[in-house]
Design an enzyme around this catalytic site. Structure first.
Site, mmCIF file in Angstrom:
data_model
loop_
_atom_site.group_PDB
_atom_site.id
_atom_site.type_symbol
_atom_site.label_atom_id
_atom_site.label_comp_id
_atom_site.label_asym_id
_atom_site.label_seq_id
_atom_site.Cartn_x
_atom_site.Cartn_y
_atom_site.Cartn_z
ATOM 1 N N THR A 94 7.126 1.104 -0.090
ATOM 2 C CA THR A 94 8.072 2.206 0.122
ATOM 3 C C THR A 94 7.249 3.455 0.385
ATOM 4 O O THR A 94 6.485 3.894 -0.490
ATOM 5 C CB THR A 94 8.941 2.430 -1.140
ATOM 6 O OG1 THR A 94 9.613 1.214 -1.436
ATOM 7 C CG2 THR A 94 9.963 3.533 -0.894
ATOM 8 N N LYS A 169 15.949 2.652 3.340
ATOM 9 C CA LYS A 169 15.566 2.488 1.930
ATOM 10 C C LYS A 169 15.776 3.791 1.135
ATOM 11 O O LYS A 169 16.370 3.782 0.060
ATOM 12 C CB LYS A 169 14.092 2.053 1.878
ATOM 13 C CG LYS A 169 13.411 2.168 0.548
ATOM 14 C CD LYS A 169 13.630 0.972 -0.318
ATOM 15 C CE LYS A 169 13.054 1.209 -1.708
ATOM 16 N NZ LYS A 169 13.381 0.155 -2.627
ATOM 17 N N LYS A 244 10.028 8.689 -7.409
ATOM 18 C CA LYS A 244 9.245 8.591 -6.167
ATOM 19 C C LYS A 244 10.185 8.536 -4.953
ATOM 20 O O LYS A 244 10.022 9.273 -3.986
ATOM 21 C CB LYS A 244 8.363 7.332 -6.204
ATOM 22 C CG LYS A 244 7.674 7.042 -4.879
ATOM 23 C CD LYS A 244 6.996 5.664 -4.854
ATOM 24 C CE LYS A 244 6.555 5.357 -3.422
ATOM 25 N NZ LYS A 244 5.906 4.078 -3.252
HETATM 26 P P1 NAD Z 1 1.591 -1.975 -7.832
HETATM 27 O O1 NAD Z 1 0.897 -0.719 -8.215
HETATM 28 O O2 NAD Z 1 1.849 -3.013 -8.864
HETATM 29 O O3 NAD Z 1 0.802 -2.684 -6.610
HETATM 30 C C1 NAD Z 1 0.143 -1.993 -5.594
HETATM 31 C C2 NAD Z 1 -1.202 -2.676 -5.419
HETATM 32 O O4 NAD Z 1 -1.893 -2.115 -4.298
HETATM 33 C C3 NAD Z 1 -2.123 -2.505 -6.632
HETATM 34 O O5 NAD Z 1 -2.453 -3.790 -7.145
HETATM 35 C C4 NAD Z 1 -3.347 -1.767 -6.060
HETATM 36 O O6 NAD Z 1 -4.564 -2.180 -6.647
HETATM 37 C C5 NAD Z 1 -3.274 -2.160 -4.605
HETATM 38 N N1 NAD Z 1 -4.005 -1.270 -3.698
HETATM 39 C C6 NAD Z 1 -3.982 0.082 -3.631
HETATM 40 N N2 NAD Z 1 -4.783 0.512 -2.627
HETATM 41 C C7 NAD Z 1 -5.317 -0.601 -2.059
HETATM 42 C C8 NAD Z 1 -6.216 -0.825 -0.988
HETATM 43 N N3 NAD Z 1 -6.742 0.185 -0.302
HETATM 44 N N4 NAD Z 1 -6.549 -2.097 -0.676
HETATM 45 C C9 NAD Z 1 -6.023 -3.132 -1.370
HETATM 46 N N5 NAD Z 1 -5.169 -2.989 -2.389
HETATM 47 C C10 NAD Z 1 -4.829 -1.737 -2.743
HETATM 48 O O7 NAD Z 1 2.966 -1.513 -7.146
HETATM 49 P P2 NAD Z 1 4.246 -2.431 -6.827
HETATM 50 O O8 NAD Z 1 5.220 -2.299 -7.940
HETATM 51 O O9 NAD Z 1 3.776 -3.776 -6.381
HETATM 52 O O10 NAD Z 1 4.849 -1.633 -5.591
HETATM 53 C C11 NAD Z 1 4.297 -1.727 -4.285
HETATM 54 C C12 NAD Z 1 5.200 -0.951 -3.344
HETATM 55 O O11 NAD Z 1 6.521 -1.500 -3.391
HETATM 56 C C13 NAD Z 1 5.356 0.537 -3.688
HETATM 57 O O12 NAD Z 1 5.398 1.277 -2.492
HETATM 58 C C14 NAD Z 1 6.694 0.599 -4.425
HETATM 59 O O13 NAD Z 1 7.320 1.863 -4.311
HETATM 60 C C15 NAD Z 1 7.466 -0.476 -3.700
HETATM 61 N N6 NAD Z 1 8.561 -1.091 -4.476
HETATM 62 C C16 NAD Z 1 8.386 -1.437 -5.780
HETATM 63 C C17 NAD Z 1 9.444 -2.004 -6.485
HETATM 64 C C18 NAD Z 1 9.273 -2.409 -7.933
HETATM 65 O O14 NAD Z 1 10.293 -2.677 -8.592
HETATM 66 N N7 NAD Z 1 8.065 -2.477 -8.465
HETATM 67 C C19 NAD Z 1 10.679 -2.230 -5.861
HETATM 68 C C20 NAD Z 1 10.821 -1.902 -4.507
HETATM 69 C C21 NAD Z 1 9.746 -1.327 -3.818
#
Ligand code: NAD
Length: 296
Positions: A94, A169, A244
């Site tokens: 997102t 979204k 966010k």
């Molecule tokens: P998270 O923090 O668990 O996962 C993100 C991952 O990206 C981390 O493991 C981090 O180490 C990795 N990362 C960051 N920079 C990187 C790079 N340069 N190279 C490789 N890996 C890298 O977050 P999440 O909960 O998995 O969310 C991911 C996305 O999905 C976000 O944008 C969030 O807003 C969106 N989202 C989350 C949810 C939820 O319920 N968690 C629901 C809908 C959307």
């Protein structure tokens, strides 16, 4: 058809999404900055790579699932410069609409296909493969992405051109943030008036106050036994993530000149809640602040 997929960002969402691609018969090579995420991915049959580029090399499709727009633009800048023309890049994070469009432009400049495909459905949906995808991008890119998105989700919508998925979204989540505050205010007022939670629920759930925040995600315990209110407000969907998304909606409103006064208010309310240390609670816990608890 089985494909080779590079998957960058194996966190709470990306890890289970990549695992579902393996289950669907695809070869998945993954990369994350966090060693524990790589270990968990390996256990799910994902081949772990030493860098984003190594995960993407030779892949038909590369998917990113990263925290925010700056991470996506950074990773796509590297990928687009290195991958052969025709490779499909999908971003399911997102992010702000501006970063999404920038990422599309980077891909296009190198002859790659691109789709922004953020999700709704949370970590439960990611594990169960029941996410909703809302996609933006050219028709040809979407057509190539759709079967993979269906391996990770249940509902897949093509919302329009570059950035349209992110636009859908943040508009949806702005409705959700505002409606949750509205439902919570109604329960808090009902409590002051001596109205039972169940009585208010029974009336509003079949009347004009009916909405998802009431009937699926009720912010008080009792009427909807599966809602986080029955589980100490454990997320679910954390208040920090709602904040966010509300802030992304405000940035888009400012950039586009849309009037979103209640969206702005909702962002302020969740900002206060997070500032008081409650960002890790489910977003429906906002009712506690509206009752005068938890907003200290
Ligand atoms: P998270 O923090 O668990 O996962 C993100 C991952 O990206 C981390 O493991 C981090 O180490 C990795 N990362 C960051 N920079 C990187 C790079 N340069 N190279 C490789 N890996 C890298 O977050 P999440 O909960 O998995 O969310 C991911 C996305 O999905 C976000 O944008 C969030 O807003 C969106 N989202 C989350 C949810 C939820 O319920 N968690 C629901 C809908 C959307």
């Amino acid at each position: 058809m089985a494909q080779t997929i590079g998957f960058i960002g194996l966190g709470n969402m990306g890890g289970p999404m990549a695992a579902n691609l393996v289950k669907a018969g695809h070869t998945v090579r993954g990369f994350d900055l966090v060693p524990a995420s790589l270990e968990a991915a390996r256990a799910e049959g994902i081949t772990v790579a030493g860098s984003a580029l190594a995960a993407a090399e030779g892949a038909d499709v590369v998917i990113t699932m990263l925290p925010a727009g700056r991470h996506v633009v950074e990773v796509w800048t590297q990928l687009a410069a290195a991958l052969p023309a025709g490779t499909l890049l999908i971003d399911s994070s997102t992010v702000d609409v501006e970063s999404a469009r920038k990422a599309h432009a980077l891909a296009e400049a190198q002859g790659c296909l691109s789709v922004d495909a953020p999700v709704s459905g949370g970590t439960g949906g990611a594990k169960a493969g029941t996410l909703t995808f809302m996609a933006g991008g050219a028709e040809a890119a979407f057509a190539k992405a759709e079967p993979l998105l269906k391996a990770m989700g249940k509902n897949v919508f093509h919302c329009g051109d570059a950035g349209a998925g992110q636009a859908a979204k943040i508009c949806n989540n702005m409705i959700l943030g505002i409606s949750m505050i509205g439902v919570s205010e109604a329960f808090a007022l009902g409590e002051k008036l001596g109205l039972s939670h169940q009585a208010l629920y029974d009336v509003a759930s079949v009347s004009s106050g009916q909405c998802w925040s009431l009937t699926t995600y009720c912010p008080v315990p009792g009427p909807v036994p599966t809602s986080p209110a029955n589980n100490g407000y454990k997320p679910g969907f954390a208040a920090a993530l709602m904040l966010k998304d509300l802030r992304l909606a405000q940035a888009a409103a400012l950039a586009s000149g849309a009037a979103t006064p209640l969206g702005a208010e909702a962002a302020q309310v969740y900002g206060l809640f997070e500032g008081a240390g409650h960002g890790g609670e489910d977003f429906s816990a906002i009712i506690n602040m509206l009752r005068g608890q938890g907003g200290e």
